[in-house]
Design a protein around this motif. Structure first.
Motif, PDB file in Angstrom:
ATOM      1  N   ASP A 281       0.805  -1.226   0.000  1.00 13.16           N
ATOM      2  CA  ASP A 281       0.000   0.000   0.000  1.00 13.16           C
ATOM      3  C   ASP A 281       0.837   1.275   0.000  1.00 13.16           C
ATOM      4  OD1 ASP A 281      -2.489  -1.416   0.109  1.00 13.16           O
ATOM      5  OD2 ASP A 281      -2.120  -1.771   2.245  1.00 13.16           O
TER       6      ASP A 281
ATOM      7  N   ASP B  94      -1.541   3.919   1.681  1.00 12.48           N
ATOM      8  CA  ASP B  94      -2.873   3.420   2.023  1.00 12.48           C
ATOM      9  C   ASP B  94      -3.962   4.380   1.538  1.00 12.48           C
ATOM     10  OD1 ASP B  94      -4.621   1.556   3.046  1.00 12.48           O
ATOM     11  OD2 ASP B  94      -4.540   2.308   5.100  1.00 12.48           O
TER      12      ASP B  94
ATOM     13  N   GLY C  66       5.219  -2.513   6.687  1.00  3.58           N
ATOM     14  CA  GLY C  66       4.434  -1.306   6.458  1.00  3.58           C
ATOM     15  C   GLY C  66       5.255  -0.060   6.696  1.00  3.58           C
TER      16      GLY C  66
ATOM     17  N   THR D 159       0.806   1.882   9.167  1.00  3.47           N
ATOM     18  CA  THR D 159       0.196   0.756   8.466  1.00  3.47           C
ATOM     19  C   THR D 159       0.767  -0.567   8.957  1.00  3.47           C
ATOM     20  OG1 THR D 159       1.773   0.715   6.618  1.00  3.47           O
ATOM     21  CG2 THR D 159      -0.109   2.200   6.419  1.00  3.47           C
TER      22      THR D 159
ATOM     23  N   SER E 235      -3.708   0.236  12.197  1.00  2.00           N
ATOM     24  CA  SER E 235      -3.737   0.885  10.889  1.00  2.00           C
ATOM     25  C   SER E 235      -4.476   2.202  11.031  1.00  2.00           C
ATOM     26  CB  SER E 235      -4.429  -0.014   9.870  1.00  2.00           C
ATOM     27  OG  SER E 235      -4.482   0.603   8.608  1.00  2.00           O
TER      28      SER E 235
END
Length: 457
Positions: A129, A180, A232, A261, A285
């Motif tokens: 993402d 994201d 992330g 994330t 998140s």
């Protein structure tokens, strides 16, 4: 490898036989490939798919090498120029390639005290993402000095400018990171430490919470740190906040834009560009704007406190208010103050709505209040019915259509000149800054209950 050397001052265009064979070799040197006026020979080395290692980073590229003379540190210095193309460089954690610069080309100079380079290419981020757009460069300097060199290669004047080292980093000026679904625009400088962790220095960052293509909350002039891992990304930025909502005039305070994330909380102090910086984000998140000591002017009324904002998938912005303070001011003093408030908010392009409860204080002679009080605000012309779950504890926000600002008290008491009135009370401020009090279900007792009034309005 291909090696070319010309010790003559003149051009050469000849075909020469190779002794003992039937093969020949072409010897072609143009005017840019001759010995210099001070007798230095022309050198050129070309190679494909070579590997250069600097600060434990491997750079793969095609190479063209020339020896050049530079004016450096107040005198002439012999150096080597490497023109690199089809370059790729990778920042890896040992198991995963986290980001890579590919299809790059640029210049590298080899000095007596180190090397410096600048290569432009495309940045790929191999983290879920996360995407990068814009122009990115790999900058390298193993010397302790700023490099600002002009030089001539094959008749072309080139310039190499790199900050004082030692460092190797991938830099994007005016780039864009999508994390994201949230865009961050600004300047990014990625570096890797000895443990294999990849951090980035972020400056002049702009990010917005938007609805229907309209920016509602705009975070700008952001600066801070990003941590990139295979699990992330975590971001912690400080900056300014502009609120683009009807009847909300200003937003002052200390604002942060935070992203996480990964599945873990991040609390780190790191050193980037010689300055210690902190990245501190909660577990989960999340993409949030948080503000401490925030001051808002809403429908000409002052509201302050600690605010948190996040955006839902449909574009609606929800939030939390802590340490809320609201006041009706008459130009010289606060007539009514509600403080220590906790509540929730909703923001759309139509307006801002929030409600929080707290402690009520009145600065009116011989008047005091006690009970359960809350401030309600709706700057839109539509009712609001929303369950806000910002911190894991759902809060219901149910407000009639606006526009209004009012303070409500249920099961409350007003003491006026020694007499106590109980019931439900509403406080609103007129445009002339007078405060109007409405009441329902009022009860009043006089003379030890000799006279009582109930259900008053």
């Amino acid at each position: 490898f291909i090696v070319q050397v010309n010790q003559f001052a003149n051009t050469i265009e000849k075909t020469l036989p190779i002794t003992g064979t039937s093969e020949t070799v072409d010897m072609n040197f143009d005017t840019t490939q001759t010995a210099s006026g001070i007798g230095e020979a022309f050198y050129n080395i070309a190679a494909e798919n070579i590997s250069i290692v600097a600060f434990e980073q491997s750079i793969i590229a095609d190479l063209a090498l020339h020896r050049i003379t530079l004016n450096r540190n107040g005198g002439d210095e012999n150096a080597f120029y490497l023109g690199l193309s089809k370059l790729s460089a990778v920042f890896s954690d040992g198991e995963n390639d986290l980001l890579s610069l590919t299809h790059a080309e640029g210049d590298l100079l080899i000095f007596s005290d180190g090397i410096a380079a600048d290569f432009n290419g495309e940045l790929d981020i191999n983290v879920p993402d996360v995407n990068a757009m814009g122009e990115y460069s790999l900058l390298l300097n193993t010397t302790g000095n700023i490099v600002n060199q002009s030089f001539v290669v094959a008749g072309d004047t080139r310039v190499l400018k790199v900050d004082a080292g030692p460092f190797i980093r991938i830099v994007g000026q005016g780039g864009l990171l999508e994390i994201d679904g949230q865009n961050l625009e600004g300047n990014f400088g990625f570096e890797q430490n000895s443990a294999g962790e990849v951090f980035a220095q972020l400056t002049e960052v702009r990010a917005a919470f938007s609805e229907g293509g309209t920016d509602v909350l705009v975070f700008e002039k952001g600066h801070g740190v990003l941590l990139l891992t295979s699990a992330g990304v975590a971001v912690d930025l400080a900056g300014d906040l502009n609120i683009n909502l009807p009847d909300v005039v200003s937003a002052e305070g200390s604002f942060r834009f935070i992203i996480n994330t990964t599945s873990d909380a991040v609390d780190r102090t790191i050193n980037l560009t010689g300055t210690e910086q902190t990245i501190s984000v909660d577990t989960g998140s999340l993409i949030r704007i948080v503000g401490r000591g925030v001051k808002l002017n809403v429908l000409n009324n002052d509201v302050s406190g600690d605010f948190g904002f996040q955006q839902e998938a449909g574009g609606q912005i929800i939030g939390q208010i802590d340490n809320g303070r609201f006041a009706f001011h008459n130009g010289s003093r606060d007539l009514l103050v509600l403080d220590n408030g906790v509540g929730a908010l909703v923001a759309t392009t139509a307006g801002l709505a929030f409600e929080f409860g707290g402690n009520l204080t009145l600065d009116v002679p011989e008047v005091s209040a006690s009970g359960n009080f809350s401030v309600s605000v709706n700057t839109s012309t539509a009712p609001v019915n929303k369950v806000v779950n910002f911190t894991g504890t759902p809060q219901t926000l149910s407000l009639p259509e606006g526009k209004y600002v009012r303070v409500d008290g249920s099961d409350a008491s007003l003491e006026i000149a020694g007499q106590s009135l109980s019931g439900a009370f509403k406080f609103e401020r007129n445009s002339d800054e007078t405060v109007i009090i409405g009441a329902e279900n009022v009860a009043l007792s006089l003379g030890d209950d000799l006279i009582s009034i109930s259900n008053g309005i």
